[in-house]
Enzyme design. Sequence first.
Site, mmCIF file in Angstrom:
data_model
loop_
_atom_site.group_PDB
_atom_site.id
_atom_site.type_symbol
_atom_site.label_atom_id
_atom_site.label_comp_id
_atom_site.label_asym_id
_atom_site.label_seq_id
_atom_site.Cartn_x
_atom_site.Cartn_y
_atom_site.Cartn_z
ATOM 1 C CB CYS A 78 -0.979 -0.053 1.164
ATOM 2 S SG CYS A 78 -2.439 0.936 0.858
ATOM 3 C CG HIS A 173 -3.043 -3.371 4.085
ATOM 4 N ND1 HIS A 173 -2.000 -2.689 4.660
ATOM 5 C CD2 HIS A 173 -3.786 -2.446 3.443
ATOM 6 C CE1 HIS A 173 -2.091 -1.411 4.378
ATOM 7 N NE2 HIS A 173 -3.172 -1.221 3.640
ATOM 8 C CD GLU A 175 -0.157 -5.533 6.077
ATOM 9 O OE1 GLU A 175 -0.060 -6.217 5.042
ATOM 10 O OE2 GLU A 175 -0.452 -4.329 6.066
#
Length: 189
Positions: A78, A173, A175
Amino acid sequence: MTVGILALQGDFREHEEMLRRIGAPTLQVRLPKHLEQVERLIIPGGESTTIGKLLSMYGLIEPLRTRIRDGMPVWGTCAGAILLAQRIANGRSDQPSLGLMDVTARRNAFGSQLESFEIDLPVLGLGDEPLRMVFIRAPVLEDLGHDVTPLAHLDDGRVVAARQGTMLATCFHPELTPDERMHRYFLDM
Ligand code: GLN
């Protein structure tokens, strides 16, 4: 193999937790001396203008560029993808950046109305099962150079993950989901 995580601003802790789960040693990178202790680097999501300013303040821009040009694998998620891009659309003219990957990152490509959304899409290299992608005020990647391979795109064709040699950029994302495949892909690069 120590994985550096740029820890100036943004969601670096989530990357750290994911790598801990996978069993990869990590180090938070805040200063040029930390960079010397890592073999690869993740640039997390957050605010690209803020991270860029802090990179410049802490004297990290040139050492980072040198390491990445010399082949250190790097992954920007991002805001991190925006910082890696050679060209930024919808950016601020004074926005410091690394400018290495031959793509245009179009900031906030989904407008201000749509803050965040999730979709499942296949990613080249991750197998048949689609990946859950979380987009938060996300960019898209445009004008990919000849050396850049698109890894994932939306139904309308816009590219949201790409790779150029040892540089990886994702607009979403990984994560923030339990799926470890994107992190493992980066570790294998
Ligand atoms: N819109 C942010 C930027 O321009 C990126 C958002 C994110 O990293 N989740 O930096």
